[in-house]
Design a protein around this motif. Structure first.
Motif, mmCIF file in Angstrom:
data_model
loop_
_atom_site.group_PDB
_atom_site.id
_atom_site.type_symbol
_atom_site.label_atom_id
_atom_site.label_comp_id
_atom_site.label_asym_id
_atom_site.label_seq_id
_atom_site.Cartn_x
_atom_site.Cartn_y
_atom_site.Cartn_z
ATOM 1 N N GLU A 115 0.819 -1.215 0.000
ATOM 2 C CA GLU A 115 0.000 0.000 0.000
ATOM 3 C C GLU A 115 0.852 1.265 0.000
ATOM 4 O OE1 GLU A 115 -2.815 -0.123 3.167
ATOM 5 O OE2 GLU A 115 -3.890 -1.855 2.355
ATOM 6 N N LYS A 116 2.153 1.111 0.223
ATOM 7 C CA LYS A 116 3.034 2.272 0.287
ATOM 8 C C LYS A 116 3.974 2.361 -0.919
ATOM 9 C CE LYS A 116 2.806 2.349 5.316
ATOM 10 N NZ LYS A 116 3.525 2.168 6.598
ATOM 11 N N ILE A 117 3.756 1.505 -1.901
ATOM 12 C CA ILE A 117 4.656 1.500 -3.058
ATOM 13 C C ILE A 117 4.373 2.664 -3.998
ATOM 14 C CG2 ILE A 117 5.259 0.254 -5.171
ATOM 15 C CD1 ILE A 117 5.000 -2.345 -3.631
ATOM 16 N N GLU A 118 3.118 2.890 -4.341
ATOM 17 C CA GLU A 118 2.801 3.850 -5.403
ATOM 18 C C GLU A 118 3.242 5.272 -5.061
ATOM 19 O OE1 GLU A 118 -0.571 2.873 -8.342
ATOM 20 O OE2 GLU A 118 -1.397 2.374 -6.368
ATOM 21 N N GLU A 119 3.235 5.614 -3.784
ATOM 22 C CA GLU A 119 3.652 6.970 -3.405
ATOM 23 C C GLU A 119 5.143 7.204 -3.654
ATOM 24 O OE1 GLU A 119 4.374 6.680 1.381
ATOM 25 O OE2 GLU A 119 2.327 6.279 0.665
ATOM 26 N N LYS A 120 5.891 6.120 -3.874
ATOM 27 C CA LYS A 120 7.338 6.240 -4.120
ATOM 28 C C LYS A 120 7.692 6.229 -5.615
ATOM 29 C CE LYS A 120 8.404 6.343 0.227
ATOM 30 N NZ LYS A 120 9.403 5.474 0.859
ATOM 31 N N ILE A 121 6.705 6.046 -6.463
ATOM 32 C CA ILE A 121 6.968 5.955 -7.901
ATOM 33 C C ILE A 121 7.138 7.353 -8.494
ATOM 34 C CG2 ILE A 121 5.997 5.256 -10.134
ATOM 35 C CD1 ILE A 121 4.586 2.965 -8.662
ATOM 36 N N THR A 122 8.211 7.512 -9.281
ATOM 37 C CA THR A 122 8.468 8.771 -9.984
ATOM 38 C C THR A 122 8.722 8.464 -11.461
ATOM 39 O OG1 THR A 122 10.887 8.782 -9.793
ATOM 40 C CG2 THR A 122 9.632 9.574 -7.876
ATOM 41 N N SER A 123 9.036 9.506 -12.204
ATOM 42 C CA SER A 123 9.325 9.324 -13.633
ATOM 43 C C SER A 123 10.617 8.538 -13.853
ATOM 44 C CB SER A 123 9.434 10.691 -14.331
ATOM 45 O OG SER A 123 10.472 11.458 -13.742
ATOM 46 N N ARG A 124 11.442 8.420 -12.792
ATOM 47 C CA ARG A 124 12.710 7.697 -12.924
ATOM 48 C C ARG A 124 12.613 6.240 -12.462
ATOM 49 N NH1 ARG A 124 17.497 11.074 -10.292
ATOM 50 N NH2 ARG A 124 16.049 11.145 -8.519
ATOM 51 N N SER A 145 0.130 -5.846 -9.986
ATOM 52 C CA SER A 145 -0.901 -4.900 -10.430
ATOM 53 C C SER A 145 -0.344 -3.478 -10.485
ATOM 54 C CB SER A 145 -2.098 -4.963 -9.479
ATOM 55 O OG SER A 145 -3.077 -4.017 -9.846
ATOM 56 N N ILE A 146 0.390 -3.100 -9.444
ATOM 57 C CA ILE A 146 1.002 -1.764 -9.422
ATOM 58 C C ILE A 146 1.986 -1.621 -10.574
ATOM 59 C CG2 ILE A 146 2.552 -0.252 -8.119
ATOM 60 C CD1 ILE A 146 1.277 -1.535 -5.554
ATOM 61 N N ALA A 147 2.814 -2.625 -10.769
ATOM 62 C CA ALA A 147 3.820 -2.573 -11.832
ATOM 63 C C ALA A 147 3.174 -2.461 -13.203
ATOM 64 C CB ALA A 147 4.709 -3.814 -11.764
ATOM 65 N N GLN A 148 2.092 -3.175 -13.404
ATOM 66 C CA GLN A 148 1.411 -3.121 -14.702
ATOM 67 C C GLN A 148 0.835 -1.732 -14.953
ATOM 68 O OE1 GLN A 148 -2.041 -5.711 -15.146
ATOM 69 N NE2 GLN A 148 -1.575 -5.993 -17.312
ATOM 70 N N ARG A 149 0.241 -1.127 -13.927
ATOM 71 C CA ARG A 149 -0.342 0.205 -14.088
ATOM 72 C C ARG A 149 0.719 1.248 -14.455
ATOM 73 N NH1 ARG A 149 -3.457 -1.181 -9.550
ATOM 74 N NH2 ARG A 149 -2.186 0.087 -8.132
ATOM 75 N N HIS A 150 1.906 1.074 -13.918
ATOM 76 C CA HIS A 150 2.952 2.081 -14.114
ATOM 77 C C HIS A 150 4.047 1.627 -15.087
ATOM 78 C CE1 HIS A 150 1.485 4.737 -10.882
ATOM 79 N NE2 HIS A 150 1.114 3.607 -10.290
ATOM 80 N N ARG A 151 3.822 0.494 -15.735
ATOM 81 C CA ARG A 151 4.756 -0.044 -16.728
ATOM 82 C C ARG A 151 6.168 -0.208 -16.149
ATOM 83 N NH1 ARG A 151 2.916 3.022 -22.383
ATOM 84 N NH2 ARG A 151 0.745 2.291 -22.325
#
Length: 376
Positions: A115-124, A145-151
Motif C-alpha cells: 500500500e506504500k509503493i505507489e507513493e514512491k513511484i516517480t518518472s525515474r 498490479s502496481i507494476a502493470q499500471r505504471h509499466r
C-alpha cells in the motif's frame, strides 16, 4: 544441551555419501569451472521452479545486479525495494549506479507494504523488487498490479524462499526475473557462495550468461562489460544433491515452525504471521518482544544461539546516508528492528531441542524484572 542457530553438520551427515561421491566425481572429471555439473544444475533448478531458464552465478548479490543490467537499468534510475531486507538487495541496485528507493514493511509478515509503493513511484522508477523475506512470499498480486499500471519491471528477490509457493506457483516466476542465493545457510545452500537467476525471458538468460563470464559471446570474443561471476562445479554438484531433498527439508522446517507456534503460544511474544495464500518455507523463524536484547543474552547463557534479521534498517546504514532518509520515515521497520529475534530453525532440529528453547524462554519470562511485552 547446545543448540546452534544453524547446524550444517547434521545436514551433511544425512547426505554424506552422496555429497562425497559428487565431489569425487568433479575432481575426477576436473570440471571445476562450468561443465556438466553446472549445466545440469541449471536445468534441474529451472525445472524445479517451473521456469525456462536458470543462470548460475557466484552470489545472490550478483544475481540481482545482473538482472538490473539485463533490464537496461542504469545510473540515476530508481528501483523500489523494502527497507527491511538484507543489504544485498539494495547493493545489487546501487552497484550499477541506480538508486534504491525504500518502502516500509507490513507489521505482521515483515514483507514490503504494497500500500506504500505507489507513493514512491516517480518518472525515474524502472522496477520494483519484491523480497520474499524470511521464506514467506511477498504479496505478489498487488505488486504485479502496481507494476502493470505504471509499466514497471518486477524483480523477485527469492534468496530466502527456495521452494515457496505464492498461491499455486513457486516464487521466482512472477516477475521478469528472480534472484536466488545458495549461501550455505539457505534452505538450498552450497558449501560456499553461490547464486542464480531464474527467468522465462530468453534475452535475459543470454545477457546474464555473457555478464557472468567476462562479457564473452564466445571464447576470447567480448561484447559486454562483464565480470567473473561463475558458480563452480563443486558447488553445482553439491546443490544437485541437495535439490533432491529441498521439498522434504522445507516440510520439516514447517513442522518445526508448527511446534514453535504450539509451544510458544501463550507467552507474551509476537509470533510470525503467515498469510493463507503465501506458503512460508521458514528460512527464519522471527519473533518479537520488547525484551529482545535481554532474551538474546539469556538464551546464549543457556547455549541457545539466535540471530537478528535485521538489526539496522537500510536507511540507517552509513552507505545510504546520502539518500537523506531520517528517523521516523519507516516506523514499522524501525520498531521491529529493535524487537525481532530469530530462533534456531533447520530441518534436523529435534522436538526435545524445541522444548528446551521454549522452557528457556518461559524461564526468562518468569525471572525477568519486567515481563515479556507484546505490542498486540
Amino acid at each position: 544441551m547446545q543448540i546452534n542457530f544453524v547446524d550444517l553438520n547434521k545436514q551433511y551427515n544425512h547426505i554424506k555419501s552422496e555429497v562425497d561421491g559428487a565431489i569425487q566425481r568433479v575432481i575426477k572429471n576436473s570440471s571445476f569451472i562450468g561443465g556438466e555439473e553446472v549445466c545440469s544444475f541449471e536445468e534441474e533448478f529451472a525445472r524445479y521452479c517451473d521456469a525456462r531458464y536458470c543462470v548460475a552465478v557466484n552470489s545472490g548479490t550478483d544475481a540481482l545486479k545482473f538482472i538490473c543490467l539485463a533490464l537496461g537499468i542504469k545510473e540515476g534510475d530508481e528501483v523500489i525495494l523494502p527497507v527491511n531486507t538484507f543489504i544485498a538487495t539494495a547493493l545489487g541496485v546501487s552497484s550499477i549506479g541506480a538508486i534504491p528507493v525504500f518502502v516500509d514493511c507490513e507489521n505482521d509478515t515483515y514483507n514490503i507494504d504494497t500500500e506504500k509503493i505507489e507513493e514512491k513511484i516517480t518518472s525515474r522508477t524502472k522496477a520494483i523488487i519484491a523480497v520474499h523475506l524470511y521464506g514467506q512470499p511477498a504479496e505478489m498480486d498487488s505488486v504485479l498490479s502496481i507494476a502493470q499500471r505504471h509499466r514497471l519491471y518486477v524483480i523477485e528477490d527469492a534468496c530466502q524462499a527456495h521452494g515457496a509457493f505464492y498461491k499455486t506457483r513457486r516464487v521466482g516466476t512472477f516477475g521478469i526475473a528472480s534472484a536466488f542465493s545458495f549461501y550455505p545457510g539457505k534452505n538450498l545452500g552450497a558449501y560456499g557462495d553461490g547464486g542464480g537467476v531464474i527467468t522465462n525471458n530468453a534475452g535475459i538468460d543470454e545477457k546474464i550468461k555473457k555478464l557472468r563470464e567476462y562479457g564473452q559471446e564466445e571464447k576470447y570474443v567480448h561484447t559486454e562489460m562483464g565480470t567473473n561471476s561463475r558458480l563452480d562445479g563443486l558447488q553445482a554438484a553439491i546443490l544437485r544433491i541437495k535439490l533432491k531433498y529441498l521439498d522434504e527439508w522445507n516440510d520439516k522446517r514447517k513442522k518445526v515452525a508448527a511446534f514453535y507456534y504450539e509451544s510458544l503460544n501463550g507467552l507474551q511474544i509476537n509470533l510470525p504471521e503467515t498469510r493463507p495464500e503465501r506458503d512460508h518455507v521458514y528460512h527464519l523463524f522471527v519473533i518479537e518482544t520488547d525484551k529482545r536484547n535481554e532474551l538474546l543474552q539469556y538464551l546464549k547463557q543457556k547455549n541457545i544461539f539466535c540471530g537478528i534479521h535485521y538489526p539496522i534498517p537500510l536507511h540507517y546504514q552509513g552507505v545510504y546516508r546520502g539518500l537523506a532518509y531520517k528517523s521516523g520515515d519507516f516506523p514499522v521497520s524501525e520498531l521491529s528492528a529493535s524487537r525481532i529475534l530469530s530462533l534456531p530453525i533447520y530441518p534436523e532440529l529435534e522436538k526435545e531441542e524445541i522444548i528446551y528453547i521454549k522452557n528457556a524462554i518461559d524461564e526468562f519470562a518468569l525471572t525477568s524484572v519486567s515481563p515479556l511485552v507484546s505490542i498486540n
